[in-house]
Design an enzyme around this catalytic site. Structure first.
Site, short mmCIF file in Angstrom:
data_model
loop_
_atom_site.label_atom_id
_atom_site.label_comp_id
_atom_site.label_asym_id
_atom_site.label_seq_id
_atom_site.Cartn_x
_atom_site.Cartn_y
_atom_site.Cartn_z
N HIS A 294 -49.61 -11.90 58.65
CA HIS A 294 -48.43 -11.27 58.02
C HIS A 294 -48.83 -9.87 57.57
CE1 HIS A 294 -46.48 -15.11 58.13
NE2 HIS A 294 -47.34 -15.67 57.32
N SER B 140 -46.12 -12.51 52.79
CA SER B 140 -47.35 -13.29 52.61
C SER B 140 -47.32 -14.02 51.28
CB SER B 140 -48.56 -12.35 52.68
OG SER B 140 -49.68 -12.95 52.09
N SER C 222 -54.69 -11.73 54.58
CA SER C 222 -54.45 -11.07 55.87
C SER C 222 -54.40 -9.55 55.71
CB SER C 222 -53.16 -11.59 56.51
OG SER C 222 -52.08 -11.51 55.61
N GLU D 48 -47.80 -22.88 59.30
CA GLU D 48 -48.84 -23.90 59.06
C GLU D 48 -48.20 -25.26 58.79
OE1 GLU D 48 -52.31 -25.03 55.81
OE2 GLU D 48 -51.57 -22.97 55.86
N HIS E 47 -52.95 -20.33 61.64
CA HIS E 47 -52.05 -21.34 61.06
C HIS E 47 -52.02 -22.66 61.83
CE1 HIS E 47 -50.11 -17.39 60.01
NE2 HIS E 47 -49.97 -17.96 58.85
N CYS F 147 -57.16 -24.30 50.31
CA CYS F 147 -58.32 -23.60 50.89
C CYS F 147 -59.20 -22.97 49.81
CB CYS F 147 -57.79 -22.53 51.83
SG CYS F 147 -59.00 -21.31 52.27
N CYS G 200 -57.63 -22.09 62.22
CA CYS G 200 -58.65 -22.09 61.17
C CYS G 200 -59.29 -23.48 61.08
CB CYS G 200 -57.95 -21.75 59.84
SG CYS G 200 -58.97 -22.04 58.41
#
Length: 321
Positions: A44, A221, A266, A129, A77, A193, A99
């Site tokens: 993004h 984002s 990002s 995601e 994602h 995460c 990821c």
């Protein structure tokens, strides 16, 4: 006359590991002379997307837009399993940039489905995601804001809770506590995460030492918006921007001596350096403004981002080398 005397860049900023890997994989495929596409925006961040476009890497919204035999990069994602199957059936070269943390989420979901749990997924509906995660657990109940939990979270004997990776830890913990009273057996799989958590901690840490914080990241984002919110909770004013071009009004920094800069997962670390330089140029004291470039570089070095946490985008010319 400007009042800003110094600038700090939060530690452990720049691209997260998953974003860096996906971008690097796209650039490697393109540099090898392959027609390369990314399925959906790889990040993004408009600046990153246009840099990739200059390297000939196109964003496509559907596999139908990719010619047979071309390379398609799956972004960090992740995607639903049927998307992967379809890409293979169409003879596309699939470069999986999902990821590793998201791959782990997919495995956990598959296990929870096999074990028969009613699954509650904390996430933003329609986020890429979350869409990918639902491909592994189509019956999972997606919940987001707290005011919908009462209505959406069922009362079941065996329930499991899992999260989109970039959700705030406090929200996940609060939902877990809420679900305890709704089930006999509750399995909690914490998939928030760790890089997201560290980024938030370092941003709050930096906010304590400055008068004002500039948060740099894409408007859409979620993890960037959360950083802005956390700075506010830490009791400091925050400005959220997409890049240095958004900084045109020196009055934003009136009376401010120390400015902090942080960015979403990002946001390239170079953008933070450029924003730092811009702040010093437009709002620094005369002496500071004169040395804006040098001071911005020092701020970047002071952030001491460990090797392997971020990457620099090449100039378009070197990308094809």
């Amino acid at each position: 006359m400007g009042t800003v005397e110094s600038i700090r860049i939060a530690k452990r900023t720049g691209f997260c590991y998953g974003v860096r890997e996906a971008i690097d994989k796209a650039k490697e495929a393109s540099a090898a002379g392959k027609a390369t596409h990314t399925l959906g925006q790889v990040v993004h961040n408009e600046g990153v997307i246009s840099d990739l476009e200059r390297l000939g890497i196109e964003t496509v919204e559907t596999l139908d837009d990719v010619d047979h035999g071309a390379a398609v990069v799956i972004r960090a994602h992740g995607v639903r399993p049927d998307v992967m199957e379809r890409a293979n059936q169409r003879g596309l070269e699939v470069i999986d940039g999902t990821c590793t943390w998201v791959i782990q989420e997919h495995k956990e979901l598959t296990r929870l489905v096999d074990e028969g749990y009613t699954i509650v997924l904390l996430g933003t509906p329609n986020h890429a995601e979350v869409v990918g995660m639902l491909g592994f657990a189509p019956d999972a109940i997606v919940v987001d804001e707290e005011d919908e939990w009462e209505q959406k979270v069922p009362r079941k004997k065996r329930m499991a809770l899992i999260s989109q990776s970039t959700q705030p830890p406090w929200k996940f913990e609060k939902l877990a506590a809420f679900m305890v009273g709704r089930s006999h057996e509750l399995k909690i799989v914490n998939t928030v995460c760790p890089v997201t958590i560290r980024r938030q901690e370092d941003t709050v840490e930096a906010a304590k030492e400055v008068d004002l914080m500039v948060v740099v990241g894409g408007r859409s984002s979620a993890n960037t918006k959360e950083l802005t919110r956390l700075v506010g909770i830490a009791g400091k004013p925050a400005i959220q921007i997409e890049g240095e071009a958004d900084l045109t009004d020196p009055a934003l920094f009136d009376g401010t001596k120390i400015v902090g800069v942080t960015g979403g997962t990002s946001t390239p670390i170079e953008d933070l350096r450029d924003v730092a330089r811009r702040v010093l140029e437009i709002a620094g004291t005369p002496d500071v403004a004169k040395h804006a470039d040098e001071l911005a570089r020092e701020a970047l070095a002071g952030a001491a981002t460990p090797a392997g946490r971020t990457t620099s985008l090449p100039t378009p010319t070197s990308g094809a080398a």
